[in-house]
Enzyme design. Structure first.
Site, PDB file in Angstrom:
ATOM      1  N   THR A 205       0.841  -1.200   0.000  1.00 28.90           N
ATOM      2  CA  THR A 205       0.000   0.000   0.000  1.00 28.90           C
ATOM      3  C   THR A 205       0.878   1.253   0.000  1.00 28.90           C
ATOM      4  O   THR A 205       2.012   1.198   0.480  1.00 28.90           O
ATOM      5  CB  THR A 205      -0.861  -0.045   1.290  1.00 28.90           C
ATOM      6  N   VAL A 234     -13.184  -4.807   2.123  1.00 24.39           N
ATOM      7  CA  VAL A 234     -12.604  -3.469   2.283  1.00 24.39           C
ATOM      8  C   VAL A 234     -11.640  -3.512   3.458  1.00 24.39           C
ATOM      9  O   VAL A 234     -11.977  -4.021   4.527  1.00 24.39           O
ATOM     10  CB  VAL A 234     -13.705  -2.411   2.527  1.00 24.39           C
TER      11      VAL A 234
HETATM   12  N1  ASP Z   1      -3.639  -2.334   4.657  1.00 26.02           N
HETATM   13  C1  ASP Z   1      -3.954  -2.831   3.352  1.00 26.02           C
HETATM   14  C2  ASP Z   1      -5.234  -3.622   3.406  1.00 26.02           C
HETATM   15  O1  ASP Z   1      -5.418  -4.379   4.330  1.00 26.02           O
HETATM   16  C3  ASP Z   1      -2.882  -3.668   2.767  1.00 26.02           C
HETATM   17  C4  ASP Z   1      -1.507  -3.073   2.775  1.00 26.02           C
HETATM   18  O2  ASP Z   1      -1.180  -2.221   3.598  1.00 26.02           O
HETATM   19  O3  ASP Z   1      -0.712  -3.405   1.906  1.00 26.02           O
HETATM   20  O4  ASP Z   1      -6.027  -3.512   2.500  1.00 26.02           O
END
Ligand code: ASP
Length: 339
Positions: A205, A234
């Protein structure tokens, strides 16, 4: 007497303005990012894109732009890069498509905007910004969010625009494991947390937090979510208080990691609350939440954050986190935990 007072406040104001440090901090995801997983070429390419994101965001702040514009400039660079799990480079859902989430928050008035599960909006962070600026809502989801972003004139793309070979390979690995486990069972089963977390490159992310020359903090996060996520899942990234939070009275936070934990522990807000109500320095508040609270329950990931003085923090309980910051005095880009 009155004149003296006016002059004093003027000088006071100028002194304050010149003391306000502009700064930006970014992440490109946390996870099992170890030296043996990246070759020198990949490492250099990722660092280059992190640097380009920092430079784009910092340039906005330097010419007097506000912190929301600064973080958007940085996040757009990472959304357009294939190396991060956001925009181009987003991970695949279980059915092999892409559903993207993003959010943005402004610390001056706690206004915020978010989109969840968009499929055709090239830069989801821009859609989140539109929700904040030009709608009475905080979060729009699914096809309605795509329609809204189209109506606002944002660039739309085919869902296949988000395809990349590396993310497809990660999807295939989880798919193969999931199907092997389900062999003999009547039905295909849902991928376990371990299956998803084992996927190559793990999270990815992107996010940014900045302080502008007025002292206003903004935070934003954008993601493709987690590999093999179920239809309509989500994560924390578009959830205000979980993946993103900004409040001029405490701090700005953008998170990355296993979203379900970040939602349940309201991570971004919890960190800012510790700063605001317990008067803790941001670094300490972030360490308490990420290294103690989350670690004790197996919630992996990290955060970037900034306090109102423009001091960046980067805290993660994973082997690595793509990250960087830029202030008037220092600039750094790093990947592994020991850098
Ligand atoms: N936090 C994000 C999610 O759970 C994933 C990530 O941080 O790469 O959608």
């Amino acid at each position: 007497m009155k004149k003296v007072f006016v002059l004093m406040s003027l000088f006071g104001g100028l002194a304050m303005a010149s003391e306000q440090q502009i700064a930006i901090v970014i992440h490109g995801g946390a996870g099992t990012i170890k030296r043996e997983n990246l070759d020198a070429e990949q490492e250099q390419a990722i660092k280059q894109d992190l640097q380009a994101a920092l430079d784009a965001g910092y340039a906005v702040l330097k010419r007097g732009g506000d912190s929301t514009e600064g973080i958007i400039a940085a996040i757009k660079v990472m959304e357009n890069s294939p190396y991060f799990n956001a925009g181009k480079g987003a991970v695949y859902t279980k059915p092999g498509k892409h559903e993207l989430d993003a959010s943005i928050m402004r610390g001056s008035d706690l206004d915020a905007g978010a989109v969840a599960g968009v499929s055709f909006t090239k830069n989801p962070i821009l859609a989140a910004q539109q929700v904040m600026l030009n709608s009475p809502h905080v979060m729009l989801a699914g096809s309605g969010a795509d329609t809204f972003s189209k109506l606002k004139g944002l660039e739309q793309v085919e869902n296949s625009y988000f395809d990349t070979k590396a993310r497809y390979k990660a999807w295939q690995e989880v798919d193969t494991k999931t199907k092997a486990k389900a062999k003999g069972a009547e039905q295909d089963h849902q991928a376990s947390h371990e299956d998803v977390l084992d996927a190559e490159f793990k999270f990815g992310t992107v996010g940014a937090v900045a302080v502008d020359n007025k002292g206003d903090i903004a935070a934003g996060t954008s993601t493709g979510g987690m590999t093999y996520k179920a239809w309509g899942r989500v994560g924390d990234s578009p959830v205000i208080g979980a993946g993103t939070y900004a409040d001029n009275r405490s701090c700005g936070i953008s998170a990355t990691g296993h979203g379900e934990f970040f939602i349940r522990y309201a991570v971004a807000h919890d960190i800012c609350a510790r700063v605001r109500y317990q008067n803790k320095p941001l670094q300490k508040a972030a360490e308490e939440v990420i290294m103690q609270e989350l670690n004790s329950v197996g919630g992996s990931g990290g955060i970037i954050g900034m306090d109102p003085a423009g001091k960046p923090v980067m805290v993660f309980n994973t082997p690595g986190m793509y990250r960087g910051y830029k202030t008037p005095k220092a600039s750094k880009v790093a990947i592994y935990g020991d850098e």
